[in-house]
Scaffold this motif. Structure first.
Motif, short mmCIF file in Angstrom:
data_model
loop_
_atom_site.label_atom_id
_atom_site.label_comp_id
_atom_site.label_asym_id
_atom_site.label_seq_id
_atom_site.Cartn_x
_atom_site.Cartn_y
_atom_site.Cartn_z
N GLY A 135 -5.06 -0.39 8.28
CA GLY A 135 -3.61 -0.41 8.36
C GLY A 135 -2.96 0.20 7.13
N LEU A 136 -3.49 -0.10 5.95
CA LEU A 136 -2.95 0.44 4.70
C LEU A 136 -3.11 1.96 4.64
N LYS A 164 -0.53 7.34 5.05
CA LYS A 164 -0.46 8.68 5.63
C LYS A 164 0.89 8.94 6.31
N ARG A 165 1.51 7.89 6.85
CA ARG A 165 2.81 8.03 7.50
C ARG A 165 3.94 7.53 6.60
N ARG A 208 9.48 5.52 5.05
CA ARG A 208 10.58 5.49 4.09
C ARG A 208 11.87 6.05 4.69
N ARG A 209 11.73 7.01 5.59
CA ARG A 209 12.91 7.60 6.21
C ARG A 209 13.69 6.57 7.03
N HIS A 210 12.98 5.52 7.46
CA HIS A 210 13.63 4.43 8.20
C HIS A 210 14.09 3.31 7.28
N GLY A 211 14.07 3.57 5.97
CA GLY A 211 14.54 2.58 5.01
C GLY A 211 13.57 1.46 4.75
N ALA A 244 9.78 -0.01 3.10
CA ALA A 244 8.86 0.22 1.99
C ALA A 244 7.42 0.30 2.50
N VAL A 245 6.63 1.15 1.87
CA VAL A 245 5.21 1.26 2.17
C VAL A 245 4.45 0.28 1.28
#
Length: 329
Positions: free
Chosen positions: A98-99, A104-105, A110-113, A115-116
């Motif tokens: 999952g991490l 990779k995405r 981040r574009r959806h606001g 955090a990764v």
């Protein structure tokens, strides 16, 4: 626009793919720091889509010039192990998969606001794969791995330890990498411990702030064998806490096969798995290695059951001595 010096470096490195990509990455990082995110994304997309001039695999994270400020405290480690060299529980495999997908995405997330996840805490007894897992994780991500030299970070001079920690975190903020802090408890020990002095409490206060604020371009991975000694406020600073336990019988069986995959044997490995329950991977590897050495010393082509039994007996003796030492403490 990036600084003129960087542009000169970029032009000067043309034709030398690795150096060119490293300078281009610096320019992208600088634009991100200026909040020129649209330009930075466009540059990164162009860089990622450009094929290297050599046949070598494309690196996901070119190295920036190593900062003098962190040079005394951080050491680069070249990963040599792959996912085929490690045995993890099914739940931990799911977490790491999952991490990796999230990383990779990351741009889409981040574009959806959102955090990764990028701050991980590894907990568990010694020899159960925490350091090896960090190495394999870095390899799978295509990120360089840097290990923090805790003994150098911790200073005998008042105020210096927190300053050293700041330099390490500043490095992790700039460099896409897996930054590994082993023996994390040496820095993050509970402030409620009456035996600790005020300087360490100040270090922990600073550390909590640094972890809170950092948004690493790769991953910050802290590891400890002494999770019970960590300050209570540390836990919620990490995006994931991953537990490494001693292997069960099925995992031991797989690990033995891994250790002897290129070695001829004349005994059944499977029947020894149950004798090794409660042992760590490091202990099992030591037993396997010693058994292989015995056959080499005797100039035999195959490892025998007696070789393995003797190596196991040696480990039992070693364990007994360590147990007596711990009781004396």
């Amino acid at each position: 626009m990036a600084r003129g010096e960087l542009m000169k470096k970029l032009l000067a490195s043309y034709g030398r793919d690795e150096e060119f990509r490293a300078v281009a990455e610096q320019i992208i990082v600088e634009e991100e720091q200026k909040n020129n995110r649209v330009l930075a994304r466009s540059l990164r997309k162009t860089l990622d889509n450009s094929a290297p001039s050599t046949g070598a695999p494309k690196a996901l994270a070119p190295l920036i010039p190593f900062p003098d400020a962190a040079g005394d405290f951080v050491e680069r480690i070249e990963p040599v192990h792959t996912k085929n060299d490690i045995i993890l529980s099914a739940s931990n495999i799911n977490v790491f998969q999952g991490l990796i997908q999230e990383f990779k995405r990351g741009e889409d997330i981040r574009r959806h606001g959102l955090a990764v996840r990028s701050k991980l805490l590894f907990c568990g007894p010694p020899g159960c794969g925490k350091t090896l897992c960090a190495e394999v994780f870095a390899n799978e991500l295509g990120l360089p791995m840097f290990v923090v030299k805790i003994d150098r970070v911790i200073s005998s001079y008042l105020g210096e330890t927190a300053a050293n920690v700041r330099k390490v975190f500043e490095f992790a903020r700039k460099q896409p990498c897996v930054l590994f802090l082993d023996e994390f408890d040496a820095l993050a020990r509970s402030r409620e411990d009456s035996t600790e002095h005020n300087e360490l409490r100040r270090v922990v206060n600073s550390l909590l702030i640094f972890i809170d604020r950092i948004r690493p371009k790769g991953f910050l991975v802290a590891a400890t064998n002494l999770d019970q000694t960590l300050d209570p406020a540390v836990w919620r600073r990490f995006d994931e806490v991953i537990w490494f336990d001693k292997p069960n019988a099925a995992m031991i069986d797989r690990y033995l096969k891994l250790n002897f995959r290129n070695i001829e044997i004349d005994f059944d490995l499977h029947k020894y798995a149950s004798h090794l329950e409660g042992y760590s991977y490091a202990e099992i590897e030591r037993i396997s290695t010693q058994a292989i050495k015995s056959s080499i010393i005797d100039r035999r082509k195959k490892v025998s059951g007696d070789d393995f039994k003797q190596a196991l007996n040696d480990e039992v003796r070693r364990r007994s001595g360590l147990a007596r030492l711990n009781q004396a403490d």
